[in-house]
Design a protein around this motif. Sequence first.
Motif, PDB file in Angstrom:
ATOM      1  N   GLY A 224       0.827  -1.186   0.000  1.00  0.00           N
ATOM      2  CA  GLY A 224       0.000   0.000   0.000  1.00  0.00           C
ATOM      3  C   GLY A 224       0.857   1.229   0.000  1.00  0.00           C
ATOM      4  N   PHE A 225       1.438   1.578   1.135  1.00  0.00           N
ATOM      5  CA  PHE A 225       2.423   2.643   1.182  1.00  0.00           C
ATOM      6  C   PHE A 225       3.202   2.525   2.469  1.00  0.00           C
ATOM      7  CE2 PHE A 225      -0.761   4.254   3.888  1.00  0.00           C
ATOM      8  CZ  PHE A 225      -0.267   5.319   4.602  1.00  0.00           C
ATOM      9  N   SER A 226       4.387   3.116   2.498  1.00  0.00           N
ATOM     10  CA  SER A 226       5.251   3.041   3.664  1.00  0.00           C
ATOM     11  C   SER A 226       5.790   4.413   3.971  1.00  0.00           C
ATOM     12  CB  SER A 226       6.421   2.083   3.391  1.00  0.00           C
ATOM     13  OG  SER A 226       7.330   2.097   4.449  1.00  0.00           O
ATOM     14  N   THR A 227       5.662   4.832   5.211  1.00  0.00           N
ATOM     15  CA  THR A 227       6.137   6.151   5.597  1.00  0.00           C
ATOM     16  C   THR A 227       7.274   6.078   6.600  1.00  0.00           C
ATOM     17  OG1 THR A 227       4.535   6.276   7.401  1.00  0.00           O
ATOM     18  CG2 THR A 227       3.844   7.113   5.265  1.00  0.00           C
ATOM     19  N   GLY A 228       7.773   4.897   6.900  1.00  0.00           N
ATOM     20  CA  GLY A 228       8.805   4.773   7.904  1.00  0.00           C
ATOM     21  C   GLY A 228       8.252   4.513   9.276  1.00  0.00           C
ATOM     22  N   LEU A 229       6.919   4.695   9.495  1.00  0.00           N
ATOM     23  CA  LEU A 229       6.319   4.432  10.795  1.00  0.00           C
ATOM     24  C   LEU A 229       5.838   2.991  10.825  1.00  0.00           C
ATOM     25  CD1 LEU A 229       4.295   7.734  11.125  1.00  0.00           C
ATOM     26  CD2 LEU A 229       6.503   7.227  12.091  1.00  0.00           C
ATOM     27  N   MET A 230       6.765   2.056  10.760  1.00  0.00           N
ATOM     28  CA  MET A 230       6.388   0.659  10.689  1.00  0.00           C
ATOM     29  C   MET A 230       5.791   0.225  12.022  1.00  0.00           C
ATOM     30  SD  MET A 230       7.208   0.341   7.670  1.00  0.00           S
ATOM     31  CE  MET A 230       6.813  -1.400   7.460  1.00  0.00           C
ATOM     32  N   ARG A 231       4.811  -0.661  11.945  1.00  0.00           N
ATOM     33  CA  ARG A 231       4.128  -1.116  13.151  1.00  0.00           C
ATOM     34  C   ARG A 231       5.059  -1.994  13.965  1.00  0.00           C
ATOM     35  NH1 ARG A 231      -1.495  -3.592  11.845  1.00  0.00           N
ATOM     36  NH2 ARG A 231      -0.309  -5.470  11.391  1.00  0.00           N
ATOM     37  N   GLN A 232       5.186  -1.694  15.263  1.00  0.00           N
ATOM     38  CA  GLN A 232       6.051  -2.468  16.136  1.00  0.00           C
ATOM     39  C   GLN A 232       5.554  -2.353  17.572  1.00  0.00           C
ATOM     40  OE1 GLN A 232      10.059  -0.650  16.389  1.00  0.00           O
ATOM     41  NE2 GLN A 232       9.220   0.997  15.147  1.00  0.00           N
ATOM     42  N   SER A 233       6.009  -3.267  18.422  1.00  0.00           N
ATOM     43  CA  SER A 233       5.562  -3.316  19.812  1.00  0.00           C
ATOM     44  C   SER A 233       6.581  -2.656  20.720  1.00  0.00           C
ATOM     45  CB  SER A 233       5.347  -4.775  20.241  1.00  0.00           C
ATOM     46  OG  SER A 233       4.338  -5.378  19.472  1.00  0.00           O
ATOM     47  N   PHE A 234       6.082  -2.024  21.794  1.00  0.00           N
ATOM     48  CA  PHE A 234       6.938  -1.333  22.762  1.00  0.00           C
ATOM     49  C   PHE A 234       6.615  -1.850  24.163  1.00  0.00           C
ATOM     50  CE2 PHE A 234       6.740   1.340  19.087  1.00  0.00           C
ATOM     51  CZ  PHE A 234       8.013   1.868  18.977  1.00  0.00           C
ATOM     52  N   SER A 235       7.648  -1.900  24.979  1.00  0.00           N
ATOM     53  CA  SER A 235       7.518  -2.527  26.289  1.00  0.00           C
ATOM     54  C   SER A 235       6.707  -1.708  27.265  1.00  0.00           C
ATOM     55  CB  SER A 235       8.915  -2.773  26.877  1.00  0.00           C
ATOM     56  OG  SER A 235       9.611  -1.534  26.998  1.00  0.00           O
ATOM     57  N   SER A 236       6.650  -0.384  27.064  1.00  0.00           N
ATOM     58  CA  SER A 236       5.922   0.446  28.023  1.00  0.00           C
ATOM     59  C   SER A 236       5.523   1.754  27.356  1.00  0.00           C
ATOM     60  CB  SER A 236       6.797   0.746  29.248  1.00  0.00           C
ATOM     61  OG  SER A 236       6.085   1.519  30.185  1.00  0.00           O
ATOM     62  N   ALA A 237       4.366   2.254  27.758  1.00  0.00           N
ATOM     63  CA  ALA A 237       3.880   3.538  27.266  1.00  0.00           C
ATOM     64  C   ALA A 237       2.770   4.007  28.182  1.00  0.00           C
ATOM     65  CB  ALA A 237       3.376   3.430  25.842  1.00  0.00           C
ATOM     66  N   CYS A 238       2.519   5.295  28.156  1.00  0.00           N
ATOM     67  CA  CYS A 238       1.434   5.893  28.935  1.00  0.00           C
ATOM     68  C   CYS A 238       0.387   6.386  27.938  1.00  0.00           C
ATOM     69  CB  CYS A 238       1.958   7.041  29.796  1.00  0.00           C
ATOM     70  SG  CYS A 238       0.679   7.847  30.779  1.00  0.00           S
ATOM     71  N   VAL A 239      -0.834   5.842  28.032  1.00  0.00           N
ATOM     72  CA  VAL A 239      -1.913   6.162  27.095  1.00  0.00           C
ATOM     73  C   VAL A 239      -3.002   6.925  27.843  1.00  0.00           C
ATOM     74  CG1 VAL A 239      -3.599   5.246  25.474  1.00  0.00           C
ATOM     75  CG2 VAL A 239      -1.407   4.083  25.784  1.00  0.00           C
ATOM     76  N   LEU A 240      -3.475   7.996  27.237  1.00  0.00           N
ATOM     77  CA  LEU A 240      -4.496   8.854  27.847  1.00  0.00           C
ATOM     78  C   LEU A 240      -5.692   8.996  26.928  1.00  0.00           C
ATOM     79  CD1 LEU A 240      -4.097  12.188  29.711  1.00  0.00           C
ATOM     80  CD2 LEU A 240      -5.441  12.182  27.601  1.00  0.00           C
ATOM     81  N   PHE A 241      -6.889   8.837  27.499  1.00  0.00           N
ATOM     82  CA  PHE A 241      -8.134   9.119  26.812  1.00  0.00           C
ATOM     83  C   PHE A 241      -8.896  10.175  27.600  1.00  0.00           C
ATOM     84  CE2 PHE A 241      -7.505   5.175  24.514  1.00  0.00           C
ATOM     85  CZ  PHE A 241      -8.114   5.433  23.297  1.00  0.00           C
ATOM     86  N   ALA A 242      -9.445  11.142  26.905  1.00  0.00           N
ATOM     87  CA  ALA A 242     -10.242  12.188  27.559  1.00  0.00           C
ATOM     88  C   ALA A 242     -11.479  12.457  26.718  1.00  0.00           C
ATOM     89  CB  ALA A 242      -9.427  13.472  27.715  1.00  0.00           C
ATOM     90  N   ASP A 243     -12.598  12.680  27.395  1.00  0.00           N
ATOM     91  CA  ASP A 243     -13.789  13.121  26.695  1.00  0.00           C
ATOM     92  C   ASP A 243     -14.587  14.058  27.588  1.00  0.00           C
ATOM     93  OD1 ASP A 243     -15.139  11.482  28.503  1.00  0.00           O
ATOM     94  OD2 ASP A 243     -16.573  10.798  26.997  1.00  0.00           O
ATOM     95  N   ILE A 244     -15.544  14.749  26.997  1.00  0.00           N
ATOM     96  CA  ILE A 244     -16.317  15.782  27.710  1.00  0.00           C
ATOM     97  C   ILE A 244     -17.694  15.223  28.048  1.00  0.00           C
ATOM     98  CG2 ILE A 244     -17.289  18.101  27.547  1.00  0.00           C
ATOM     99  CD1 ILE A 244     -15.012  18.747  25.586  1.00  0.00           C
ATOM    100  N   LYS A 245     -17.982  15.138  29.305  1.00  0.00           N
ATOM    101  CA  LYS A 245     -19.280  14.644  29.777  1.00  0.00           C
ATOM    102  C   LYS A 245     -20.332  15.741  29.585  1.00  0.00           C
ATOM    103  CE  LYS A 245     -21.490  12.652  33.868  1.00  0.00           C
ATOM    104  NZ  LYS A 245     -21.298  12.315  35.314  1.00  0.00           N
ATOM    105  N   GLY A 246     -21.366  15.440  28.815  1.00  0.00           N
ATOM    106  CA  GLY A 246     -22.404  16.421  28.510  1.00  0.00           C
ATOM    107  C   GLY A 246     -22.165  17.173  27.225  1.00  0.00           C
ATOM    108  N   TYR A 247     -21.258  16.697  26.398  1.00  0.00           N
ATOM    109  CA  TYR A 247     -20.934  17.400  25.159  1.00  0.00           C
ATOM    110  C   TYR A 247     -22.131  17.425  24.193  1.00  0.00           C
ATOM    111  CZ  TYR A 247     -18.671  18.345  20.682  1.00  0.00           C
ATOM    112  OH  TYR A 247     -18.331  18.863  19.453  1.00  0.00           O
ATOM    113  N   GLN A 248     -22.939  16.357  24.210  1.00  0.00           N
ATOM    114  CA  GLN A 248     -24.064  16.274  23.287  1.00  0.00           C
ATOM    115  C   GLN A 248     -25.120  17.348  23.529  1.00  0.00           C
ATOM    116  OE1 GLN A 248     -22.754  13.791  24.979  1.00  0.00           O
ATOM    117  NE2 GLN A 248     -21.860  12.507  23.354  1.00  0.00           N
ATOM    118  N   THR A 249     -25.128  17.943  24.722  1.00  0.00           N
ATOM    119  CA  THR A 249     -26.133  18.974  25.031  1.00  0.00           C
ATOM    120  C   THR A 249     -25.708  20.366  24.588  1.00  0.00           C
ATOM    121  OG1 THR A 249     -25.177  19.404  27.223  1.00  0.00           O
ATOM    122  CG2 THR A 249     -26.799  17.607  27.049  1.00  0.00           C
TER     123      THR A 249
END
Length: 429
Positions: A224-249
Amino acid sequence: MLTHKTFHSKAAIIHATARFFALCLLLQTPLLMAYAHYSAHHIALWWNLTFHILCAFTTLYLCNKGLPTRARTLLLTSYYSYIVLATFLWRGDMYIQHFLLIGCLCCVGVFSQHEQRPRLYWGLLFALTFCAIDGLFSYSLHGWQGAIRRSNSITLTLASVGLILTLHAHSRRHLHHLAVNYRHTRQLLIKATPAAKLTSAFTPPLSHVPNTPLSRFSSSASTGFSTGLMRQSFSSACVLFADIKGYQTLAPLFGEQKVIEALDAFYSQIDVLAAAHKMYPVKTNGDEYMAVSELCMFPPLSASNGKQKGEQKSAHHINNGVLFALAVTATFKIFALKEGWPCQIRIGVAAGPVTAGMPRRQHGIFDVWGNTVNLASMLEQHCKGNAVTVCDSTFSHLTAETQAKFCPILIDSKIGELAAFEHRLTNTH
């Protein structure tokens, strides 16, 4: 390696050439019926024609079966052998050898720009064979007739070889420019993608673009295409998810366009905070915001880095990720008061192994996958308003000062009861 489009275009050219060759051989049948008895090798002439008609139809069969490379080899070989045999089986100089130059010129169309060497080899074979046979027949000529005949043969040979070499050199330059442009475009894409820095420490650099055509260069087309960001696994990372409660209103209250512009302004503030805390935004989905720590500070699972050094880096960046989450919570509270939004922000943070890179499809974007990502999303969904919820693995990497801001809680999730830690932003903060 041929691309999908080139593969089918070359197959069509080979199929059309094979049909034309078969038609020409069939048209030779009346000629042999009328004049073959004048040759001492009339039986061999019939065998030569019959055998090569079978070769021509075999070439068409291979094309229909999706084997254009084998069909091309058979087509060129049978054409070459038929012309050479017919030249010597007919008595006298019938100028049949001149058809070898047509085979030389056909090499331009049946080979792609990535197949430079076989195109050159076949072209030289046809041209030099013509020159040798014509020189053999013109050997008995003397005086100006012999000189003109031999000079014409050499001129035709040089013209055919010169055309092949010119196209060969043009294709080499074209491929080189394509490779240089590809490298430049790839570098611009990586610079324009902040997430590209996440794996920069473990991404192999693009090899130097040589002055010769890169047949290996087209390997990216197969994926397909390659950009150098090849998929690979890492031993540790910090992942954050945030969303707004009540955004639909918000849209009915303030108007959809105004809400989108305000949310974009808030995300811009968060991006500044992310850079300050060595966190990188991965993507947004509506009001949801995803960020991940700097992966290049963590070793891939295949690396043999020291365990203690890796743990120190993990603790530092995980603590940074939680401080980023706390800063986002405080920033949103001020932002919501300013905009008059009756909303609260929820943030989930998890730490652990992840897989990051580009999906193997044409329209994919940089992403992060794994159980750690799922856990962070789950913590965010069960989080209360204006709060930050972290998993126990994240909490264990925090400094004592940051740990003091959290209290233990239990979350009743779809995978069972989870131990977590929560920090709620109150009016006193």
